[in-house]
Design a protein around this motif. Structure first.
Motif, PDB file in Angstrom:
ATOM      1  N   ASN A 140       0.836  -1.204   0.000  1.00  0.00           N
ATOM      2  CA  ASN A 140       0.000   0.000   0.000  1.00  0.00           C
ATOM      3  C   ASN A 140       0.870   1.254   0.000  1.00  0.00           C
ATOM      4  OD1 ASN A 140      -2.597   0.994  -0.226  1.00  0.00           O
ATOM      5  ND2 ASN A 140      -2.807   1.352   1.971  1.00  0.00           N
ATOM      6  N   GLY A 141       2.044   1.140   0.626  1.00  0.00           N
ATOM      7  CA  GLY A 141       2.990   2.261   0.601  1.00  0.00           C
ATOM      8  C   GLY A 141       3.421   2.566  -0.822  1.00  0.00           C
ATOM      9  N   ILE A 142       3.658   1.494  -1.605  1.00  0.00           N
ATOM     10  CA  ILE A 142       4.027   1.700  -3.011  1.00  0.00           C
ATOM     11  C   ILE A 142       2.878   2.358  -3.767  1.00  0.00           C
ATOM     12  CG2 ILE A 142       4.435   0.435  -5.169  1.00  0.00           C
ATOM     13  CD1 ILE A 142       6.223  -1.426  -3.502  1.00  0.00           C
ATOM     14  N   ARG A 143       1.649   1.933  -3.430  1.00  0.00           N
ATOM     15  CA  ARG A 143       0.469   2.553  -4.059  1.00  0.00           C
ATOM     16  C   ARG A 143       0.419   4.046  -3.733  1.00  0.00           C
ATOM     17  NH1 ARG A 143      -4.971   1.604  -1.799  1.00  0.00           N
ATOM     18  NH2 ARG A 143      -6.556   2.120  -3.323  1.00  0.00           N
ATOM     19  N   HIS A 144       0.690   4.370  -2.477  1.00  0.00           N
ATOM     20  CA  HIS A 144       0.683   5.785  -2.088  1.00  0.00           C
ATOM     21  C   HIS A 144       1.772   6.559  -2.811  1.00  0.00           C
ATOM     22  CE1 HIS A 144      -2.235   6.760   1.087  1.00  0.00           C
ATOM     23  NE2 HIS A 144      -2.291   5.446   1.230  1.00  0.00           N
ATOM     24  N   LEU A 145       2.952   5.928  -2.993  1.00  0.00           N
ATOM     25  CA  LEU A 145       4.035   6.611  -3.708  1.00  0.00           C
ATOM     26  C   LEU A 145       3.631   6.879  -5.162  1.00  0.00           C
ATOM     27  CD1 LEU A 145       7.193   4.790  -2.339  1.00  0.00           C
ATOM     28  CD2 LEU A 145       6.520   7.153  -1.961  1.00  0.00           C
ATOM     29  N   LEU A 146       2.931   5.909  -5.762  1.00  0.00           N
ATOM     30  CA  LEU A 146       2.460   6.119  -7.136  1.00  0.00           C
ATOM     31  C   LEU A 146       1.467   7.275  -7.183  1.00  0.00           C
ATOM     32  CD1 LEU A 146       1.911   2.489  -8.459  1.00  0.00           C
ATOM     33  CD2 LEU A 146       3.582   4.145  -9.261  1.00  0.00           C
ATOM     34  N   TRP A 147       0.610   7.337  -6.173  1.00  0.00           N
ATOM     35  CA  TRP A 147      -0.342   8.445  -6.118  1.00  0.00           C
ATOM     36  C   TRP A 147       0.368   9.773  -6.012  1.00  0.00           C
ATOM     37  CZ3 TRP A 147      -4.221   6.079  -2.087  1.00  0.00           C
ATOM     38  CH2 TRP A 147      -5.112   5.242  -2.779  1.00  0.00           C
ATOM     39  N   ASP A 148       1.477   9.771  -5.256  1.00  0.00           N
ATOM     40  CA  ASP A 148       2.197  11.034  -5.060  1.00  0.00           C
ATOM     41  C   ASP A 148       2.795  11.567  -6.354  1.00  0.00           C
ATOM     42  OD1 ASP A 148       1.585  11.321  -2.430  1.00  0.00           O
ATOM     43  OD2 ASP A 148       3.344  10.253  -1.700  1.00  0.00           O
ATOM     44  N   THR A 149       2.916  10.705  -7.362  1.00  0.00           N
ATOM     45  CA  THR A 149       3.368  11.212  -8.655  1.00  0.00           C
ATOM     46  C   THR A 149       2.209  11.749  -9.481  1.00  0.00           C
ATOM     47  OG1 THR A 149       3.119   9.074  -9.741  1.00  0.00           O
ATOM     48  CG2 THR A 149       5.252   9.530  -8.717  1.00  0.00           C
TER      49      THR A 149
END
Lengths: 190, 340
Positions: A140-149
């Motif tokens: 989910n952290g990776i998902r959040h990082l993708l969102w941050d882009t």
């Protein structure tokens, strides 16, 4: 009011009855007439009152929120991200402090756990609960990082990435529970 | 001779009479002829007859439907009630049962039906009844909706609450002051560059290419119904704190981003500087309730992510395709006589 004044002025003309009516000390209408002085006053600025203060003064209730809002995938994944983060930090702190404080080393406790004979299932459940927060928080952290882009933020993409993340997290957690160091290797190391 | 003369006279008179009525008769004749020649072929005539039959059938069908519709379908609504004027100042849930076969399809229609037929004290905001004014935002079955755009669920009871975590003025009406103040704090109006402010207001207009205008699609449609902000748990916890240290909420931030994207706006850096603090933007945890709830299908979550990229200088406002201004011509479309 003007009527009273006019009656008072016309008292003489109205004759004895009218005079009595107006000039009677106690019950007459004249007793309602009193002098008033008008005075100009500076306008007072309105009180500066905060949004909360004003509403609390008016005793307005707060509409229900957490208790009535329908659980959706978006909010549920978010809150579980937070919970898994809390669980992870709790594990780290507990194990870290445990390693310092406890009289024996942690591998001893693990051996004792194995000696308790909860069976394969019991141990794998414990292992799953240790592994799942890590895998969930990771994916989910990776998902959040993708969102941050700035990507994957339409509601359709949010749901798709959500389901992908959930399957990945559960698969990884199961993989981690299945993982065991083969005893032969341990012996070699020794 | 006399007989011949008489005959001639009779003929002339009869011709005269005939001629005088000819116009009338011919007209009648033409009309009937036209009526007969309505169809130019037999197939056409048959087709027309079929259509007529269908029409009567449809009439029958609709009549049947009407008969079916007359069977009442009862539906219960549980509605949040709070009356500030009664002594007992506790909000409660009140249930109303209405026949939804005798009601138009939206939640707002049901609310209006209840108000007109059962309880005139029930209060809610409404105006346009077609999802453009944004005043009828309520929480239906746990999710924020515009009452005018959300259909009545035919089964079960439907619970209607006011927008979550807001102060209730009465029943379904909430205090929107804070929400609107937050919107006004992001300066929702164009601030032109200093060098552009030469002529008086209204004398000139800014140029913008169609491509640049399209960048604002999905942002300008916001109607400020507050459905997104009040669905956001972060806005519940941090939206109501005191002015500079509050989370602005998805609606205000979407609008902030709208003015940052706009090529006609000249105060991008100032706008970004205003948002650079711990609370205004960064309390968003990308729960994305806002995007899932928006009745206009906008994406406040995406706008906030973009806003953060701008704040962190990962993205910069691209150079506009068109710059400068042209003289305004307010009478462009109207004819010259009317203008003067």
């Amino acid at each position: 009011m003007s009527l009273i004044f006019r009656l008072a002025g016309a008292g003489n003309r109205l004759g004895p009855i009218g005079c009595q009516f107006m000039r009677h000390d106690k019950s007459g209408l004249i007793s309602f007439v009193r002098p008033v002085t008008l005075k100009a006053q500076a306008a007072q600025p309105p009180k500066e009152e905060g949004h909360d203060e004003r509403n609390m003064r008016l005793k307005r209730p707060q509409s229900p929120h957490l208790t009535i809002y329908a659980p959706q995938l978006t909010s549920m994944l978010s809150i579980s991200h937070r919970f898994t983060g809390m669980a992870l930090s709790a594990y780290v702190i507990a194990l870290g402090i445990g390693a310092i404080v406890l009289p024996e080393s942690i591998p001893d406790y693990i051996e004792k756990l194995e000696c308790l004979e909860i069976g394969e299932v019991g141990i794998s459940i414990i292992k799953f609960f240790l592994a799942f927060p890590l895998s969930y928080h990771f994916w989910n952290g990776i998902r959040h990082l993708l969102w941050d882009t700035g990507r994957f933020l339409t509601i359709k993409e949010v749901y798709i990435t959500g389901y992908i993340m959930l399957t990945l997290a559960i698969a990884t957690a199961i993989g981690l529970t299945m993982l065991c160091v083969p005893p032969e290797e341990e012996q070699r190391e020794e | 001779m006399s007989i011949l003369r008489k005959l001639l006279r009779a003929l002339v008179v009869s011709i005269h009479i005939f001629l005088s009525y000819y116009h009338y008769f011919s007209h009648l004749h033409k009309k009937t002829y036209f009526q007969q020649r309505r169809f130019f072929s037999v197939t056409e005539f048959k087709y027309a007859q079929k259509q007529e039959d269908k029409g009567t059938k449809e009439d029958k069908d609709t009549k049947k439907k009407d008969e079916k519709k007359k069977v009442p379908r009862m539906k219960t609504f549980k509605i949040y009630r709070f009356d500030p004027e009664t002594g007992n100042k506790k909000p409660k849930m009140q249930s109303y049962t209405i026949d939804i076969n005798d009601c138009r399809p939206m939640i707002l229609d049901a609310l209006m039906k209840i108000k007109t037929e059962q309880d005139s004290t029930l209060s809610f905001r409404k105006s346009c009844r077609e999802g453009i004014c944004g005043s009828c935002g309520v929480n239906v079955d746990g999710i924020n909706r515009l009452a005018c755009l959300h259909k009545i669920r035919p089964r079960g009871t439907t619970k209607i609450y006011p927008l979550p975590h807001m102060y209730v003025i009465k029943d379904l009406i909430v205090d929107m002051n804070k929400f609107l103040a937050q919107h006004s704090r992001i300066k929702p109006y164009p601030i032109p560059k200093q060098e552009h402010c030469v002529k008086a207001e209204g004398e000139e207009q800014f140029l913008q290419s169609i491509k640049d205008r399209e960048k604002m699609d999905g942002l300008v449609e916001c109607i400020l119904c507050a459905c997104c902000s009040t669905s956001c748990p972060e806005y519940w916890w941090h939206g109501h704190t005191k002015a500079p240290n509050d989370f602005l909420g998805p609606a205000a931030l979407l609008n902030a981003y709208r003015w940052i994207v706009d090529t006609r706006d000249g105060a991008t850096q100032e706008r970004l500087n205003d948002l650079k603090n711990y609370y205004n933007v960064y309390r968003c945890h990308q729960i994305n309730n806002c995007t899932s709830v928006c009745p206009k299908r906008l994406e406040p979550g995406r706008a906030i992510a973009q806003l953060r990229l701008h704040l962190a200088r990962f993205k910069k406002k691209p150079k506009p395709d068109m710059e400068g201004k042209v003289p305004a011509d307010p009478y462009k479309a109207c004819p010259k006589d009317e203008c003067e």
